[in-house]
Design an enzyme around this catalytic site. Structure first.
Site, mmCIF file in Angstrom:
data_model
loop_
_atom_site.group_PDB
_atom_site.id
_atom_site.type_symbol
_atom_site.label_atom_id
_atom_site.label_comp_id
_atom_site.label_asym_id
_atom_site.label_seq_id
_atom_site.Cartn_x
_atom_site.Cartn_y
_atom_site.Cartn_z
ATOM 1 N N LYS A 279 -2.732 -12.523 -0.694
ATOM 2 C CA LYS A 279 -2.399 -12.385 0.732
ATOM 3 C C LYS A 279 -3.320 -13.193 1.641
ATOM 4 O O LYS A 279 -4.386 -13.643 1.245
ATOM 5 C CB LYS A 279 -2.353 -10.906 1.097
ATOM 6 N N ARG B 223 -0.175 -3.871 -6.964
ATOM 7 C CA ARG B 223 1.018 -4.708 -7.062
ATOM 8 C C ARG B 223 0.533 -6.154 -7.064
ATOM 9 O O ARG B 223 -0.048 -6.598 -6.068
ATOM 10 C CB ARG B 223 1.924 -4.429 -5.855
HETATM 11 N N1 PMM Z 1 3.797 -6.814 -0.226
HETATM 12 C C1 PMM Z 1 4.839 -7.665 -0.276
HETATM 13 C C2 PMM Z 1 6.111 -7.229 -0.668
HETATM 14 N N2 PMM Z 1 6.307 -5.938 -1.041
HETATM 15 N N3 PMM Z 1 5.467 -3.771 -1.387
HETATM 16 C C3 PMM Z 1 4.452 -2.900 -1.337
HETATM 17 N N4 PMM Z 1 4.662 -1.610 -1.679
HETATM 18 N N5 PMM Z 1 3.202 -3.269 -0.932
HETATM 19 C C4 PMM Z 1 2.911 -4.554 -0.555
HETATM 20 O O1 PMM Z 1 1.757 -4.829 -0.179
HETATM 21 C C5 PMM Z 1 3.979 -5.507 -0.594
HETATM 22 C C6 PMM Z 1 5.265 -5.064 -1.009
HETATM 23 C C7 PMM Z 1 4.645 -9.096 0.138
HETATM 24 O O2 PMM Z 1 4.100 -9.851 -0.878
HETATM 25 P P1 PMM Z 1 4.934 -10.844 -1.848
HETATM 26 O O3 PMM Z 1 5.591 -11.868 -0.993
HETATM 27 O O4 PMM Z 1 3.907 -11.392 -2.747
HETATM 28 O O5 PMM Z 1 5.928 -10.038 -2.622
#
Ligand code: PMM
Length: 296
Positions: free
Chosen positions: A227, A267
């Site tokens: 991030k 995650r």
């Molecule tokens: N971050 C992203 C997408 N989905 N879901 C949860 N529960 N927590 C998060 O921090 C989160 C998420 C965005 O990141 P990506 O683009 O790498 O998927």
């Protein structure tokens, strides 16, 4: 805010309890996610990537068909389903425990029918009034993330007096709504929502105070992977943030820290590395390992 230190809750009804932080591998079936933009947009590539993550040993796969990067526009529900359903079906057949990353009840319903067993709703029930009733009916674990509005303009909502207290209070309100709507409290997992309506300073403040989120009594999932706040921290002398694909080492360092502080799950994109990291975090201070290594 004075909050008593609480023992993190790791129990989620419907999922096995592990003796370490769980690892959730990300499968973004999107052309435009900031972290892995477009690499797994074709179903075949997404399925192959999911299988790779399973081989690496992830506990869960998080499959999503709508990017939530800052500024992103919504994708129609039909398109979201078209992207993820074949991927969920194929990976569920391989025995994966899949969470569906969606804000829409209609998509969650279709995903659960296709084999998903967890709903990951970044809006915490705010984007779609049908989501809480659906999750209550489906009786699946529900990841409830802190969120203040859609990605298109979420950065303008990154305004807090005391970010930890406000995120904690807003999460508590959302939990109350979810439980009021029929979701069993022991199926709710909380998430601070790093990068969602938060500046880098807010993200650092939140990861530094996970204990205050634990004090709400629910397991906590953290999503720091690649991030912006890590990119900012690692900016070069020209001030340019480190690009997303080069943030994995920093991600793993943070995974180790939050795992050691009781996170229920992380995650992540770099799953194999994260699995090593959460095992290290669990071994520190565990007498079984000290003995095995011939310790005193
Ligand atoms: N971050 C992203 C997408 N989905 N879901 C949860 N529960 N927590 C998060 O921090 C989160 C998420 C965005 O990141 P990506 O683009 O790498 O998927």
């Amino acid at each position: 805010m004075a909050v008593l230190a609480t023992r993190p809750n790791r129990r989620v009804t419907g999922l096995a309890e592990l003796d370490r932080c769980a690892v959730m591998g990300v499968v973004n079936v999107t052309p435009d996610s900031f972290s892995d933009g477009g690499r797994y947009f074709e179903p075949r590539a997404a399925i192959a990537h999911g299988l790779e993550l399973l081989t690496a040993g992830v506990d869960y796969l998080d499959v999503g068909g709508e990017s939530t990067r800052p500024g992103a526009l919504r994708v129609p529900a039909e398109e979201e389903m078209r992207r993820i359903v074949p991927v969920i079906e194929a990976l569920a057949r391989e025995g994966a425990i899949i969470s569906v990353d969606t804000m829409r009840a209609q998509v969650a319903r279709r995903a659960v029918a296709a084999g998903a067993r967890i709903v990951n709703d970044v809006s915490g029930g705010q984007a779609d009034p049908e989501m809480i009733p659906f999750v209550a009916e489906a009786q699946v674990p529900y990841i409830l993330m802190h969120w203040r509005g859609h990605s298109v303009d979420m950065n303008s909502r990154a305004v807090y007096g005391d970010v930890v207290a406000e995120v904690r209070r807003e999460l508590a309100e959302r939990v109350e709504r979810a439980v009021g709507g029929g979701i069993a409290p022991d199926r709710i997992i909380l998430d601070p929502g790093l990068g969602f309506a938060k500046t880098a300073a807010h993200d650092w403040e939140l990861v530094g105070h996970l204990d205050e989120l634990h004090s709400l009594g629910h397991p906590v999932l953290v999503g720091p992977s690649r991030k912006r706040f890590l990119g900012r921290l690692l900016a070069g002398p020209d001030g340019e943030p480190r690009p997303a694909p080069e943030r994995d080492v920093a991600t793993i360092a943070l995974v180790t820290l939050v795992a050691a502080r009781g996170a229920w799950a992380v995650r992540v994109h770099a799953a194999a590395e994260a699995i090593d990291a959460v095992r290290v975090a669990a071994a520190v201070g565990d007498p079984r390992y000290a003995k095995r290594a011939g310790g005193r």
